[in-house]
Design a protein around this motif. Structure first.
Motif, short mmCIF file in Angstrom:
data_model
loop_
_atom_site.label_atom_id
_atom_site.label_comp_id
_atom_site.label_asym_id
_atom_site.label_seq_id
_atom_site.Cartn_x
_atom_site.Cartn_y
_atom_site.Cartn_z
N PRO A 142 0.78 -1.23 0.00
CA PRO A 142 0.00 0.00 0.00
C PRO A 142 0.83 1.30 0.00
O PRO A 142 0.38 2.30 -0.54
CB PRO A 142 -0.83 -0.12 1.28
CG PRO A 142 -0.97 -1.60 1.49
CD PRO A 142 0.34 -2.18 1.03
N ALA A 145 1.29 2.05 -3.59
CA ALA A 145 0.13 1.73 -4.43
C ALA A 145 0.08 2.65 -5.64
O ALA A 145 -0.36 2.24 -6.73
CB ALA A 145 -1.16 1.84 -3.61
N TYR A 151 -4.67 -0.72 -5.72
CA TYR A 151 -4.64 -1.82 -4.76
C TYR A 151 -5.09 -3.14 -5.41
O TYR A 151 -5.43 -4.09 -4.71
CB TYR A 151 -5.56 -1.49 -3.57
CG TYR A 151 -5.10 -0.29 -2.76
CD1 TYR A 151 -4.25 -0.44 -1.67
CD2 TYR A 151 -5.51 1.00 -3.10
CE1 TYR A 151 -3.82 0.65 -0.93
CE2 TYR A 151 -5.08 2.11 -2.37
CZ TYR A 151 -4.25 1.93 -1.29
OH TYR A 151 -3.82 3.01 -0.58
#
Ligand code: KIV
Length: 277
Positions: A142, A145, A151
C-alpha cells in the motif's frame, strides 16, 4: 501461554498454521493475545483505520511508536511486529537501522515489517545485521500503491509472477524471517510458499500460505462502508455500536439514565446546602 519468538514462528512452517492480526491499542491487543493469536502487527493501516488518513503514506514514526508501545503493554505473549512507515526506511539502510532500533527500544516490539522486493534487500540485510528481525511484504504494497497503479491483485501475468518469486527468494536470502503476501493469485502464493524456507502470511493470497493475516477492524465488522473481497467478517460490530450508542442517547434525553443503581448516596443531610449561594 508462552511468549512467542521469531524462532517459534519460523518453526511453525509446515507444521501449524500461523495466525496474525493487526492491533493498534493495548485493550484490543490484550483481547487478541488472550485468544492465542501468534503475531500482532501494528500495521501502518493505523493511518486509515485509526487516524483518519486517506492512505498509509502520511503515517509517521512518532505515531507508529505511540501505538506500538501501547500494543506491547497489552500483549505479553504474541510476537509484536511494527510496520515501518513510508519515509522511515527508504532514505538509506542507516536510516532504517536507526528507526528499527527505535521501534525495538522505545516500542518494545519483537521486529519490524518492511514493504518491497529487491529494492529493499540492502535495508533488510542492514536491519538483520543490527539485530532487528524483519518480516517482508510482497504483492500489493500500500505505501507504493501509486506506483503499482492502485490496490488491485498483483502477479496475474507470468512476468510479474516470476519477478515476485525472484523477489521472495532475494528477501529470504537477505534475512527476512517471514513474508506477507498481499492480494496475489492463490496459485502464485502456493508456488512462493513451496519455494521459500520462511513462513508466508497471506492476506488475499488464498489457502496455501503458512498463515493468514487480517485487519482486525475488518474481521470484526467495525468498518462497514467497504469490505475487501478477501475479508471474512466474524462479527458486524458497526451496527451493534450504533444501536448501543443510540440507546444511551435516548436514555439520557429521556432522563432514564443514570438510574438509582448507577448513583451514589450518603447519610449526610444535604438539604441545607440547597438554599446556599
Ligand atoms: O498495515 C497493515 O495492516 C498490513 C497488513 C494488511 C498486512 O500491512
Amino acid at each position: 501461554m508462552k511468549k512467542k519468538t521469531v524462532k517459534h514462528i519460523r518453526e511453525m512452517k509446515g507444521r501449524e498454521k500461523i495466525v496474525m492480526l493487526t492491533a493498534y491499542d493495548a485493550s484490543m491487543a490484550g483481547l487478541l493475545d488472550g485468544c492465542g493469536i501468534d503475531i500482532l502487527l501494528v500495521g501502518d493501516s493505523l493511518g486509515m483505520v485509526v487516524l483518519g488518513y486517506e492512505s498509509t503514506v502520511p503515517v509517521t514514526m512518532e505515531e507508529m511508536l505511540h501505538h506500538v508501545a501501547a500494543v506491547r503493554r497489552g500483549s505479553p505473549n504474541a510476537l509484536v511486529i511494527a510496520d515501518m512507515p513510508f519515509g522511515s526506511f527508504q532514505v538509506s539502510p542507516e536510516q532504517a537501522v536507526e528507526n528499527g532500533i527505535r521501534f525495538m527500544k522505545e516500542g518494545g516490539c519483537d521486529g519490524v515489517k518492511v514493504e518491497g522486493g529487491g529494492e529493499v534487500c540492502a535495508t533488510v540485510r542492514a536491519l538483520v545485521r543490527a539485530g532487528v528481525p524483519v518480516m517482508g511484504h510482497l504483492g500489493v504494497t500500500p505505501q507504493t500503491a501509486g506506483l503499482l497503479g492502485g490496490y488491485g491483485v498483483q502477479g496475474r501475468t507470468p512476468e510479474v509472477a516470476r519477478g515476485m518469486l525472484a523477489d521472495a527468494a532475494r528477501l529470504v536470502e537477505a534475512g527476512v524471517f517471514s513474508l506477507v503476501l498481499e492480494c496475489i493469485p492463490e496459485e502464485l502464493a502456493r508456488v512462493i510458499t513451496g519455494r521459500v524456507a520462511v513462513p508466508t502470511l497471506g492476506i488475499g493470497a488464498g489457502i496455501h500460505c503458512d498463515g493468514q493475516v487480517l485487519v482486525t477492524n475488518d474481521l470484526l465488522g467495525l468498518f462497514d462502508r467497504f469490505t475487501p473481497h478477501f475479508v471474512r467478517k466474524y462479527l458486524e460490530l458497526a451496527p451493534m455500536i450504533r444501536e448501543a450508542v443510540s440507546g444511551f442517547r435516548n436514555d439520557v434525553r429521556a432522563g432514564s439514565f443514570p438510574g438509582p443503581e448507577h448513583s451514589f448516596s450518603s447519610d449526610t443531610d444535604f438539604s441545607d446546602l440547597a438554599g446556599e449561594d
